[in-house]
Design a protein around this motif. Structure first.
Motif, PDB file in Angstrom:
ATOM      1  N   TYR A  46     -30.446 -15.253 107.948  1.00 22.87           N
ATOM      2  CA  TYR A  46     -31.992 -15.499 107.101  1.00 22.87           C
ATOM      3  C   TYR A  46     -32.795 -14.641 107.220  1.00 22.87           C
ATOM      4  O   TYR A  46     -32.761 -14.017 108.001  1.00 22.87           O
ATOM      5  N   SER A  47     -33.591 -15.141 106.512  1.00 26.47           N
ATOM      6  CA  SER A  47     -35.305 -14.439 106.887  1.00 26.47           C
ATOM      7  C   SER A  47     -36.715 -15.203 106.718  1.00 26.47           C
ATOM      8  O   SER A  47     -36.830 -16.371 106.733  1.00 26.47           O
ATOM      9  N   CYS A  48     -37.375 -15.068 107.905  1.00 24.73           N
ATOM     10  CA  CYS A  48     -38.858 -15.736 107.905  1.00 24.73           C
ATOM     11  C   CYS A  48     -39.603 -15.091 107.319  1.00 24.73           C
ATOM     12  O   CYS A  48     -39.943 -14.310 108.322  1.00 24.73           O
ATOM     13  N   SER A  68     -42.426 -19.477 105.415  1.00 22.95           N
ATOM     14  CA  SER A  68     -40.843 -19.666 105.138  1.00 22.95           C
ATOM     15  C   SER A  68     -39.391 -19.301 105.094  1.00 22.95           C
ATOM     16  O   SER A  68     -40.065 -17.864 106.105  1.00 22.95           O
ATOM     17  N   MET A  69     -38.478 -18.874 105.311  1.00 29.30           N
ATOM     18  CA  MET A  69     -37.099 -18.795 106.152  1.00 29.30           C
ATOM     19  C   MET A  69     -35.958 -19.895 104.701  1.00 29.30           C
ATOM     20  O   MET A  69     -36.015 -21.037 104.539  1.00 29.30           O
ATOM     21  N   ASP A  70     -35.545 -19.514 104.871  1.00 29.41           N
ATOM     22  CA  ASP A  70     -34.277 -19.202 104.280  1.00 29.41           C
ATOM     23  C   ASP A  70     -32.458 -18.705 104.478  1.00 29.41           C
ATOM     24  O   ASP A  70     -33.483 -17.637 105.251  1.00 29.41           O
ATOM     25  N   SER A  71     -32.121 -18.936 103.265  1.00 34.81           N
ATOM     26  CA  SER A  71     -30.421 -18.143 104.069  1.00 34.81           C
ATOM     27  C   SER A  71     -30.602 -16.941 103.175  1.00 34.81           C
ATOM     28  O   SER A  71     -30.642 -17.106 101.326  1.00 34.81           O
ATOM     29  N   HIS A  72     -30.297 -16.146 103.244  1.00 35.86           N
ATOM     30  CA  HIS A  72     -30.318 -14.600 101.778  1.00 35.86           C
ATOM     31  C   HIS A  72     -28.229 -15.279 101.154  1.00 35.86           C
ATOM     32  O   HIS A  72     -28.999 -15.619  99.787  1.00 35.86           O
ATOM     33  N   ARG A  73     -28.231 -15.724 102.162  1.00 32.97           N
ATOM     34  CA  ARG A  73     -26.239 -16.310 101.151  1.00 32.97           C
ATOM     35  C   ARG A  73     -27.257 -17.124  99.803  1.00 32.97           C
ATOM     36  O   ARG A  73     -26.418 -17.159  98.952  1.00 32.97           O
TER      37      ARG A  73
END
Length: 141
Positions: A46-48, A68-73
């Motif tokens: 994940y990236s935040c 903003s946070m989400d999954s790379h995959r």
């Protein structure tokens, strides 16, 4: 501690002669790295990315964490792009659209904080960049 690039002097723009050709070491190093678009399918986790804001409202100290946070995959599977590209590209793309449509009427150079954030923030999630806001009241003044 210096990076491995620095230890090998591969971060230098000062040209060196190699086999009769002058080349900057940093250009050789960057040409050898994979292209960011090629990494999208291989990155996991994940990236935040966020901003912490502190101030006073109604005589109370408040803090906001807007992020903003989400999954790379998940992002790669949904869009075919890396999350880093999406987090970097969506804000200026939305801003350009708001400028062209007149929803940002100001012109000239200004700090982003000068603009009304509502229009921009409302568009982030619609374009695939979910925004989260944590509000914290601190102690009274």
């Amino acid at each position: 501690m210096p990076s491995r690039f620095a230890l090998l002097n591969l971060d230098s723009w000062k040209k060196v002669r190699v086999d009769g050709v002058e080349v900057a070491p940093v250009r050789v190093a960057s040409a050898s790295l994979p292209k960011p678009a090629q990494l999208g399918a291989t990155v996991d986790g994940y990236s935040c990315v966020g901003t912490e804001v502190r101030g006073t409202k109604d005589r109370k100290r408040v803090e906001y964490f807007v992020y903003s946070m989400d999954s790379h995959r998940d992002t790669y599977e949904k869009y075919g792009y890396s999350l880093t590209l999406v987090q970097t590209g969506i804000p200026p793309a939305i801003t350009a659209r708001l400028l062209v449509t007149g929803k940002i009427p100001e012109r000239g150079v200004m700090m982003p904080e000068h603009l009304d954030p509502e229009e921009l923030m409302n568009n982030f999630s619609r374009e695939g960049l979910p925004i989260f806001i944590e509000k914290r009241e601190v102690e009274r003044l």
